[in-house]
Design a protein around this motif. Structure first.
Motif, PDB file in Angstrom:
ATOM      1  N   ALA A  86      91.283  34.433  36.556  1.00  0.00           N
ATOM      2  CA  ALA A  86      92.200  35.511  36.089  1.00  0.00           C
ATOM      3  C   ALA A  86      92.203  35.685  34.578  1.00  0.00           C
ATOM      4  O   ALA A  86      93.039  37.350  34.426  1.00  0.00           O
ATOM      5  N   ASN A  87      91.929  34.918  34.219  1.00  0.00           N
ATOM      6  CA  ASN A  87      91.509  35.690  32.606  1.00  0.00           C
ATOM      7  C   ASN A  87      90.495  35.698  32.066  1.00  0.00           C
ATOM      8  O   ASN A  87      89.690  35.828  30.520  1.00  0.00           O
ATOM      9  N   ASN A  88      89.172  36.196  32.763  1.00  0.00           N
ATOM     10  CA  ASN A  88      88.517  36.103  31.989  1.00  0.00           C
ATOM     11  C   ASN A  88      87.426  37.240  33.199  1.00  0.00           C
ATOM     12  O   ASN A  88      87.408  37.470  33.935  1.00  0.00           O
ATOM     13  N   PRO A  89      87.946  38.646  32.459  1.00  0.00           N
ATOM     14  CA  PRO A  89      87.018  39.619  33.101  1.00  0.00           C
ATOM     15  C   PRO A  89      85.928  40.492  33.707  1.00  0.00           C
ATOM     16  O   PRO A  89      86.016  40.336  33.975  1.00  0.00           O
ATOM     17  N   ALA A  90      84.940  38.998  33.043  1.00  0.00           N
ATOM     18  CA  ALA A  90      83.754  38.887  33.741  1.00  0.00           C
ATOM     19  C   ALA A  90      83.081  38.016  34.621  1.00  0.00           C
ATOM     20  O   ALA A  90      82.751  39.182  36.089  1.00  0.00           O
ATOM     21  N   LEU A  91      83.987  37.117  34.619  1.00  0.00           N
ATOM     22  CA  LEU A  91      84.447  36.258  36.675  1.00  0.00           C
ATOM     23  C   LEU A  91      85.286  37.538  37.928  1.00  0.00           C
ATOM     24  O   LEU A  91      84.825  37.119  38.544  1.00  0.00           O
TER      25      LEU A  91
END
Length: 543
Positions: free
Chosen positions: A102-107
């Motif tokens: 949720a805090n990782n745009p790439a994931l």
């Protein structure tokens, strides 16, 4: 509510024993089978799609999004968080990974999720709605945790197929429902917070109503613990399906029935086989000249549409697949023991069905131990025989496949041919956990035919015994009245399997035997090689 088990059973005594029996039974019967896992996706298609697609204003149930959007949302969610993803990244099974995502745009971009969707999945994993709910309930875990980590890992490993597919289907349905409701709320002008909360509540409801709520506390009180809990072990999803079918609007009901018909035919409709048993039982006890209502229905269908009875009654799936899918998904045999009063019924088998899967496992275990002893002590029983008697489903699957290969045909446990049609697809089908469709068809025909034959035998034996009693007592008037009754019966049954042929000739032969002493009857019926010993035993042991 942190641990549902604590609300119902103590950590010692009968409650603990019941808990462990449920756990071991579920692992032995569900573990290692691809078939049981595949059916988790079938449930999502037959139950969750109509729930999302339709809405019943009378019951306030459903989403009303339409079948196209519902299918599309489910397919998209399955590609985002389904089985393929989980197999390539085991961390997708944890709430922590989704919180990190949720805090990782790439994931988020990699998995096609929005931040609020990842947070939703993480929360529901922690809440227990997006974990393998059925296995966890059966093995008495709470939120996926158990007392012994080693035991839990062992169970999870053996149950991987079932757990992984149940988890994938629940997450895909939950995410699809969440997305559809979230989009509707946002379109109607709801705030982000309100849209997220409404979407979460709808998704949890979709999972609970369409795929089932397995925690013990949500069962009817009478079925939460003790012996009754064994009877309810595998009834949650069938119960959920029947309740959902009742609550859906007409369009949703038609979809569910159409899906059931494709997979299992009319015979797979809720309570269909139970009603068949009850109707046939009543017909037999009232003396109707009808051996099987299914046979009569098949004749009627065939008279209207020649050749259509098999597909209408048993569905189209078995006609094109090598696997007996109908036997796996049918809701027709829901009430156990409905055939116990039928002529020729196997009372032991009916009672075992009433006793539930735990009793079945117990009897299978006893048979397996006995067969194992025989295999070690004699050459009449082989390792293959032991596998086929195994209480573990995986063992039976391999034993059956081995027997098919060695025999060149689908054979029963006696080694008799059930179906000569055998190829690689049949072997693969059995190894996956399904029974061969050709053999299931043979057994279906035998089941109906045997019901008719057993009824004829019971009627014939009843008349014959009554006639013999009358003759032994010298009541010639009563004996003639029975002969007249047989003639009346044959007038209505003439030309059918229920007709009683050569009654008086066969009855006279039986009368001759009935007038002999019991010991003499035994001697006459004994094998020729045993007659001398039987005669000697009578001399030595008799007065």
């Amino acid at each position: 509510m942190e641990n549902n088990r604590d609300l119902n059973e103590s950590d010692f005594g009968a409650g603990e024993i019941a808990s462990r029996v449920r756990a071991y039974t579920s692992v032995m019967q569900l573990g290692g089978s691809i078939a049981t896992g595949a059916l988790n996706f079938v449930g999502a298609i037959t139950n969750s799609i109509p729930f999302l697609a339709t809405y019943n204003p009378n019951t306030a149930l459903g989403g009303g999004f339409g079948f196209g959007p519902a299918f599309a949302a489910f397919q998209r969610a399955l590609s985002n968080v389904g089985l393929r993803r989980a197999m390539t990244n085991s961390r997708l099974n944890t709430a922590e990974y989704y919180e990190e995502m949720a805090n990782n745009p790439a994931l988020l971009a990699e998995y096609g999720l929005e931040a609020h969707e990842a947070k939703f999945i993480a929360r529901e994993i922690r809440e227990g709605t997006m974990i393998p709910a059925q296995t966890n309930a059966l093995t008495e875990t709470a939120r996926g945790r158990s007392k012994s980590g080693l035991v839990q890992k062992g169970m999870d490993g053996f149950m991987w197929t079932f757990n992984a597919t149940e988890q994938a289907s629940r997450r895909a349905v939950g995410l699809a429902a969440y997305r559809l409701e979230y989009e509707r709320r946002k379109t109607s002008g709801a705030s982000e917070k309100d849209a997220i909360e409404a979407a979460r509540q709808f998704a949890v409801e979709a999972l609970r109503i369409s795929l089932g709520e397995y925690s013990v506390i949500n069962r009817p009180p009478a079925w939460r613990s003790g012996i009754q809990s064994f009877l309810y072990m595998y009834k949650v999803f069938p119960t959920t399906s029947i309740q959902l079918l009742k609550a859906l609007p007409r369009s949703g009901q038609l979809y569910m029935l159409a899906a059931m018909w494709v997979l299992a035919g009319v015979s797979g409709f809720p309570f269909a086989e139970d009603l068949e048993d009850i109707i046939d039982t009543i017909a037999q006890k009232l003396g109707f000249r009808v051996g099987s209502i299914r046979y009569e229905a098949a004749k009627l269908i065939d008279s209207i549409a020649p050749g259509a009875s098999q597909i209408i009654l048993n569905g189209g799936a078995n006609a094109v697949l090598p696997a007996d899918l109908a036997g796996r998904v049918s809701l027709g045999d829901f009430i156990p023991g409905t055939g116990i009063l039928l002529a020729g019924s196997n009372v032991g088998r009916e009672l075992a069905e009433i006793g539930g899967p735990a009793l079945s496992m117990a009897t299978d275990t006893i048979d397996s131990v006995a067969t194992g002893i025989k295999a070690a002590a004699t050459e009449k029983v082989t390792f293959e025989d032991w596998l086929r008697e195994n209480p573990v489903t995986l063992g039976r699957m391999f034993g059956d496949a081995l027997a098919y290969v060695n025999s060149g045909a689908v054979v029963d446990r006696r080694g008799y041919v059930v179906s000569p049609d055998m190829d690689a697809s049949v072997i693969l089908t059995r190894l996956l956990g399904f029974y061969p469709a050709g053999a299931a068809e043979e057994y279906g025909v035998i089941r109906v035919s045997k019901r008719i034959v057993d009824y004829q035998k019971e009627v014939s034996a009843g008349f014959r015994q009554a006639w013999i009693k009358a003759m032994i007592r010298g009541d010639m008037e009563q004996a003639q009245a029975i002969v007249d009754s047989v003639n009346d019966w044959n007038e209505g049954a003439e030309g059918t399997a229920l007709e009683i042929n050569n009654f008086q000739r066969n009855a006279r032969k039986a009368l001759q035997e009935a007038r002999r002493p019991a010991g003499e009857r035994l001697l006459r019926s004994a094998p020729k090689s045993a007659k001398e010993d039987v005669d000697l035993a009578a001399t030595l042991l008799g007065y």
